[in-house]
Design a protein around this motif. Sequence first.
Motif, PDB file in Angstrom:
ATOM      1  N   GLU A 198       0.869  -1.177   0.000  1.00  0.00           N
ATOM      2  CA  GLU A 198       0.000   0.000   0.000  1.00  0.00           C
ATOM      3  C   GLU A 198       0.903   1.223   0.000  1.00  0.00           C
ATOM      4  OE1 GLU A 198      -4.128   1.402   2.131  1.00  0.00           O
ATOM      5  OE2 GLU A 198      -2.543   0.601   3.433  1.00  0.00           O
ATOM      6  N   GLY A 202      -5.225   3.413   0.767  1.00  0.00           N
ATOM      7  CA  GLY A 202      -6.198   2.934  -0.206  1.00  0.00           C
ATOM      8  C   GLY A 202      -5.640   2.676  -1.588  1.00  0.00           C
ATOM      9  N   ILE A 219      -4.479  -1.150  -7.385  1.00  0.00           N
ATOM     10  CA  ILE A 219      -5.820  -1.310  -6.827  1.00  0.00           C
ATOM     11  C   ILE A 219      -6.122  -0.123  -5.921  1.00  0.00           C
ATOM     12  CG2 ILE A 219      -7.308  -2.781  -5.416  1.00  0.00           C
ATOM     13  CD1 ILE A 219      -5.491  -5.141  -6.290  1.00  0.00           C
ATOM     14  N   ARG A 221      -8.939   1.483  -3.303  1.00  0.00           N
ATOM     15  CA  ARG A 221     -10.091   1.158  -2.469  1.00  0.00           C
ATOM     16  C   ARG A 221     -10.494   2.368  -1.649  1.00  0.00           C
ATOM     17  NH1 ARG A 221      -6.893  -3.685  -2.010  1.00  0.00           N
ATOM     18  NH2 ARG A 221      -8.045  -5.539  -2.751  1.00  0.00           N
ATOM     19  N   SER A 222     -11.789   2.650  -1.617  1.00  0.00           N
ATOM     20  CA  SER A 222     -12.314   3.748  -0.816  1.00  0.00           C
ATOM     21  C   SER A 222     -13.806   3.557  -0.620  1.00  0.00           C
ATOM     22  CB  SER A 222     -12.045   5.095  -1.504  1.00  0.00           C
ATOM     23  OG  SER A 222     -12.642   6.167  -0.789  1.00  0.00           O
ATOM     24  N   GLU A 225     -15.704   0.603  -2.087  1.00  0.00           N
ATOM     25  CA  GLU A 225     -15.617   0.397  -3.530  1.00  0.00           C
ATOM     26  C   GLU A 225     -14.169   0.144  -3.926  1.00  0.00           C
ATOM     27  OE1 GLU A 225     -19.368   3.336  -4.675  1.00  0.00           O
ATOM     28  OE2 GLU A 225     -17.361   3.808  -5.416  1.00  0.00           O
ATOM     29  N   THR A 226     -13.994  -0.588  -5.042  1.00  0.00           N
ATOM     30  CA  THR A 226     -12.656  -0.939  -5.501  1.00  0.00           C
ATOM     31  C   THR A 226     -12.544  -0.736  -7.002  1.00  0.00           C
ATOM     32  OG1 THR A 226     -12.456  -2.615  -3.770  1.00  0.00           O
ATOM     33  CG2 THR A 226     -10.896  -2.752  -5.590  1.00  0.00           C
ATOM     34  N   CYS A 228      -9.539  -1.238 -10.197  1.00  0.00           N
ATOM     35  CA  CYS A 228      -8.245  -1.820 -10.539  1.00  0.00           C
ATOM     36  C   CYS A 228      -7.780  -1.304 -11.888  1.00  0.00           C
ATOM     37  CB  CYS A 228      -8.326  -3.343 -10.574  1.00  0.00           C
ATOM     38  SG  CYS A 228      -6.733  -4.131 -10.921  1.00  0.00           S
ATOM     39  N   GLU A 269     -15.669  -9.503  -5.858  1.00  0.00           N
ATOM     40  CA  GLU A 269     -15.771  -8.271  -5.084  1.00  0.00           C
ATOM     41  C   GLU A 269     -16.334  -7.099  -5.893  1.00  0.00           C
ATOM     42  OE1 GLU A 269     -11.955  -7.590  -3.263  1.00  0.00           O
ATOM     43  OE2 GLU A 269     -11.939  -9.563  -2.289  1.00  0.00           O
ATOM     44  N   TRP A 271     -15.322  -5.381  -8.595  1.00  0.00           N
ATOM     45  CA  TRP A 271     -14.411  -4.277  -8.886  1.00  0.00           C
ATOM     46  C   TRP A 271     -14.804  -3.560 -10.171  1.00  0.00           C
ATOM     47  CZ3 TRP A 271      -8.791  -6.604  -8.304  1.00  0.00           C
ATOM     48  CH2 TRP A 271      -8.594  -7.003  -6.983  1.00  0.00           C
TER      49      TRP A 271
END
Length: 299
Positions: A198, A202, A219, A221-222, A225-226, A228, A269, A271
């Motif tokens: 990381e 995120g 990737i 993430r926040s 939500e994701t 890529c 998930e 994405w």
Amino acid sequence: MNDRLPAGFPAPLLETRTVGRLTVHAIQAGGQQLDGGAMFGVVPKTLWSRRLEADAKNRIPLGMRCLLIEHDDGLVLLDTGLGNKENAKFHDIYGVENRGDDDRTALEDGLRAAGFTADDVSLVINTHLHFDHSGGNSWRAPSGEVLPTFRRARYLVQAGELDYAEHTNERTAASYFPANWHPVVAAGQFDFVRGEQEVRSGVTVRPTPGHTPHHQSVIIRSGGETLCFLGDLIPTSHHLPLPWIMGYDVEPLVTLESKRALLAQALREEWLLVFEHDAHVGFGRLAHDGKAYHLVAAG
């Protein structure tokens, strides 16, 4: 619509989405045209040509989509397109069109359309160091000197990727141009990671080897939500079927396993995916029909 992209490149210069609290901008940093057979490897032309029409030179239209993330810790830019250093002969061979206004590149125009300049970028992440992903890391000034494009930014790539780029062979040399990273290294602006990490809250880099041994995807993430950013693991939405792998990949069977693992997680998930080289589709979500992956939503 960016009218500087050729007729085969209808993607807009700038597409904006939100991922939780984060705003992201997909910037079409230009277009290129590469051989369709090379782009689809062992997949017969009778199959891939149903999806993309080749020109008289068997080339298909491709984009060079970069992603700009508005992050609390500063702007993060994923990949940098081709830049301004290559000559007209190179542009003709690869069907490149990335000119912007007033001697800028399309990437610079995209940054401006999003409300920013190169000096606002705090972190540049390269998926790998091929010329169409790192060419904009540096720029040729009117004096002829080649300098880092993002003067106030740190740059980041997998440590193994830089070593691989510095030690090319007859197979790989055509993709790696030292002027894209030497000025950044000389300026002390490059940082190197090893493995998944990381790098901002995120924002995680994930090794997805195969195209090159040290290729990485990113990737974001926040808020549950994701997103890529796939890089060259899956360059276009047409490369979603697991065996549809580029002939440019140096380890295609490794690519296969990288795709298998990432797409299974992306489906599970839900994405949002970003396709860097797709001339038409910037973003999409996955479905699986029991045989193959495809997009359930694109745009």
